[in-house]
Design a protein around this motif. Structure first.
Motif, PDB file in Angstrom:
ATOM      1  N   PRO A 124       0.815  -1.223   0.000  1.00  0.00           N
ATOM      2  CA  PRO A 124       0.000   0.000   0.000  1.00  0.00           C
ATOM      3  C   PRO A 124       0.847   1.273   0.000  1.00  0.00           C
ATOM      4  CG  PRO A 124      -0.699  -1.510   1.734  1.00  0.00           C
ATOM      5  CD  PRO A 124       0.574  -2.060   1.162  1.00  0.00           C
ATOM      6  N   ILE A 125       0.360   2.278  -0.697  1.00  0.00           N
ATOM      7  CA  ILE A 125       0.981   3.603  -0.691  1.00  0.00           C
ATOM      8  C   ILE A 125       0.579   4.294   0.609  1.00  0.00           C
ATOM      9  CG2 ILE A 125       1.094   5.848  -1.864  1.00  0.00           C
ATOM     10  CD1 ILE A 125       2.257   3.455  -3.484  1.00  0.00           C
ATOM     11  N   VAL A 126       1.557   4.828   1.342  1.00  0.00           N
ATOM     12  CA  VAL A 126       1.279   5.495   2.612  1.00  0.00           C
ATOM     13  C   VAL A 126       1.429   7.016   2.510  1.00  0.00           C
ATOM     14  CG1 VAL A 126       1.865   3.468   3.992  1.00  0.00           C
ATOM     15  CG2 VAL A 126       3.640   5.169   3.465  1.00  0.00           C
ATOM     16  N   THR A 127       1.662   7.509   1.320  1.00  0.00           N
ATOM     17  CA  THR A 127       1.788   8.949   1.099  1.00  0.00           C
ATOM     18  C   THR A 127       0.514   9.648   1.542  1.00  0.00           C
ATOM     19  OG1 THR A 127       3.211   8.531  -0.801  1.00  0.00           O
ATOM     20  CG2 THR A 127       2.213  10.733  -0.645  1.00  0.00           C
ATOM     21  N   THR A 128       0.684  10.691   2.334  1.00  0.00           N
ATOM     22  CA  THR A 128      -0.465  11.465   2.801  1.00  0.00           C
ATOM     23  C   THR A 128      -0.630  12.720   1.944  1.00  0.00           C
ATOM     24  OG1 THR A 128       0.927  12.628   4.408  1.00  0.00           O
ATOM     25  CG2 THR A 128      -0.260  10.668   5.185  1.00  0.00           C
ATOM     26  N   ILE A 129      -1.846  13.223   1.941  1.00  0.00           N
ATOM     27  CA  ILE A 129      -2.138  14.534   1.362  1.00  0.00           C
ATOM     28  C   ILE A 129      -2.505  15.412   2.543  1.00  0.00           C
ATOM     29  CG2 ILE A 129      -3.632  15.862  -0.162  1.00  0.00           C
ATOM     30  CD1 ILE A 129      -4.025  13.252  -1.792  1.00  0.00           C
ATOM     31  N   GLU A 130      -1.709  16.459   2.750  1.00  0.00           N
ATOM     32  CA  GLU A 130      -1.869  17.297   3.935  1.00  0.00           C
ATOM     33  C   GLU A 130      -2.058  18.749   3.529  1.00  0.00           C
ATOM     34  OE1 GLU A 130       1.244  16.615   6.843  1.00  0.00           O
ATOM     35  OE2 GLU A 130       1.529  14.558   6.115  1.00  0.00           O
ATOM     36  N   PRO A 131      -2.830  19.502   4.313  1.00  0.00           N
ATOM     37  CA  PRO A 131      -3.007  20.921   3.982  1.00  0.00           C
ATOM     38  C   PRO A 131      -1.685  21.680   4.127  1.00  0.00           C
ATOM     39  CG  PRO A 131      -3.990  20.426   6.110  1.00  0.00           C
ATOM     40  CD  PRO A 131      -3.537  19.117   5.523  1.00  0.00           C
ATOM     41  N   LEU A 132      -1.460  22.584   3.215  1.00  0.00           N
ATOM     42  CA  LEU A 132      -0.270  23.434   3.287  1.00  0.00           C
ATOM     43  C   LEU A 132      -0.639  24.693   4.064  1.00  0.00           C
ATOM     44  CD1 LEU A 132       2.674  23.897   2.483  1.00  0.00           C
ATOM     45  CD2 LEU A 132       1.842  24.996   0.398  1.00  0.00           C
ATOM     46  N   THR A 133      -0.509  24.616   5.388  1.00  0.00           N
ATOM     47  CA  THR A 133      -0.862  25.753   6.228  1.00  0.00           C
ATOM     48  C   THR A 133       0.278  26.760   6.315  1.00  0.00           C
ATOM     49  OG1 THR A 133      -0.182  24.495   8.169  1.00  0.00           O
ATOM     50  CG2 THR A 133      -2.520  24.430   7.588  1.00  0.00           C
ATOM     51  N   ALA A 134       1.498  26.265   6.254  1.00  0.00           N
ATOM     52  CA  ALA A 134       2.686  27.132   6.274  1.00  0.00           C
ATOM     53  C   ALA A 134       3.856  26.336   5.715  1.00  0.00           C
ATOM     54  CB  ALA A 134       3.001  27.609   7.689  1.00  0.00           C
ATOM     55  N   TRP A 135       4.759  27.038   5.107  1.00  0.00           N
ATOM     56  CA  TRP A 135       5.999  26.434   4.615  1.00  0.00           C
ATOM     57  C   TRP A 135       7.134  27.324   5.078  1.00  0.00           C
ATOM     58  CZ3 TRP A 135      10.186  27.719   1.520  1.00  0.00           C
ATOM     59  CH2 TRP A 135      10.992  26.645   1.133  1.00  0.00           C
ATOM     60  N   TYR A 136       8.167  26.703   5.618  1.00  0.00           N
ATOM     61  CA  TYR A 136       9.315  27.442   6.138  1.00  0.00           C
ATOM     62  C   TYR A 136      10.568  26.997   5.408  1.00  0.00           C
ATOM     63  CZ  TYR A 136       6.019  28.303   9.909  1.00  0.00           C
ATOM     64  OH  TYR A 136       4.909  28.663  10.624  1.00  0.00           O
ATOM     65  N   PRO A 137      11.325  27.931   4.860  1.00  0.00           N
ATOM     66  CA  PRO A 137      12.568  27.536   4.186  1.00  0.00           C
ATOM     67  C   PRO A 137      13.578  26.993   5.194  1.00  0.00           C
ATOM     68  CG  PRO A 137      12.400  29.930   4.309  1.00  0.00           C
ATOM     69  CD  PRO A 137      11.108  29.373   4.850  1.00  0.00           C
ATOM     70  N   ALA A 138      14.330  25.997   4.755  1.00  0.00           N
ATOM     71  CA  ALA A 138      15.411  25.470   5.588  1.00  0.00           C
ATOM     72  C   ALA A 138      16.543  26.489   5.645  1.00  0.00           C
ATOM     73  CB  ALA A 138      15.908  24.145   5.010  1.00  0.00           C
TER      74      ALA A 138
END
Length: 180
Positions: A124-138
């Motif tokens: 089974p594929i376990v990849t999730t689809i999650e809301p992009l609430t915030a993204w922070y650069p490394a």
């Protein structure tokens, strides 16, 4: 058409960044963090696994050159989407397989890509689809890490380089010309 963005988590962002830097139509690849609760997390905080963030890449791409669907197919070809909260020896929720859609259309495309990937795997594929609430650069030192440190860093030599060679062999027709 204007450039678009995609945010993907497929394990260590050094690996994922190195892979997508090679793809025709991808104009920018940034390592960062998404999916967690801590504001402005640091690499050290994310590595502990308590922030909820995944190591991600944010791709800027030209949809006239490469579609979001094609990027997702490459994403599934570049990592093992059947491993829960890990990629190889990298273990923890920060290394999960996840897609963070930027729009309802991207979410629908992600669902379709998971179904396509499922047909190619016996687990089974376990990849999730999650809301992009915030993204922070490394932090800056993660930027183009493999290009800068790949020949000297043991992790890059043992993990990133073989993954990149395999990816380049499998998807040669979708890659930018390599320097000789």
């Amino acid at each position: 058409m204007a450039e678009q963005q995609a945010t993907l988590a497929g394990g260590c962002f050094w690996c994922t960044e190195a892979v997508f830097n090679d793809v025709i139509g991808v104009t920018k690849v940034e390592s960062g963090y998404a999916g967690g609760t801590t504001v402005n997390p640091t690499y050290k905080e994310v590595c502990v696994g308590d922030t909820g963030h995944a190591e991600t890449v944010r791709l800027t791409f030209d949809p006239d050159v490469i579609s979001y669907d094609n990027l997702l197919d490459l994403f599934f070809g570049a990592h093992d989407p059947t491993q829960l909260n890990r990629q190889g020896n990298d273990i923890g929720t920060q290394y999960r397989s996840a897609i963070f859609p930027h729009s309802p259309e991207q979410e629908a495309a992600a669902r379709a890509a998971i179904a396509r990937a499922g047909a190619d795997h016996d687990r089974p594929i376990v990849t999730t689809i999650e809301p992009l609430t915030a993204w922070y650069p490394a932090e800056d030192y993660h930027r183009d890490y493999f290009d800068r440190e790949g020949d000297n860093n043991p992790y890059c030599i043992a993990v990133v380089a073989p993954k990149l060679r395999k990816f380049r062999k499998s998807f040669a027709n979708m890659l930018k010309p390599q320097d000789a």
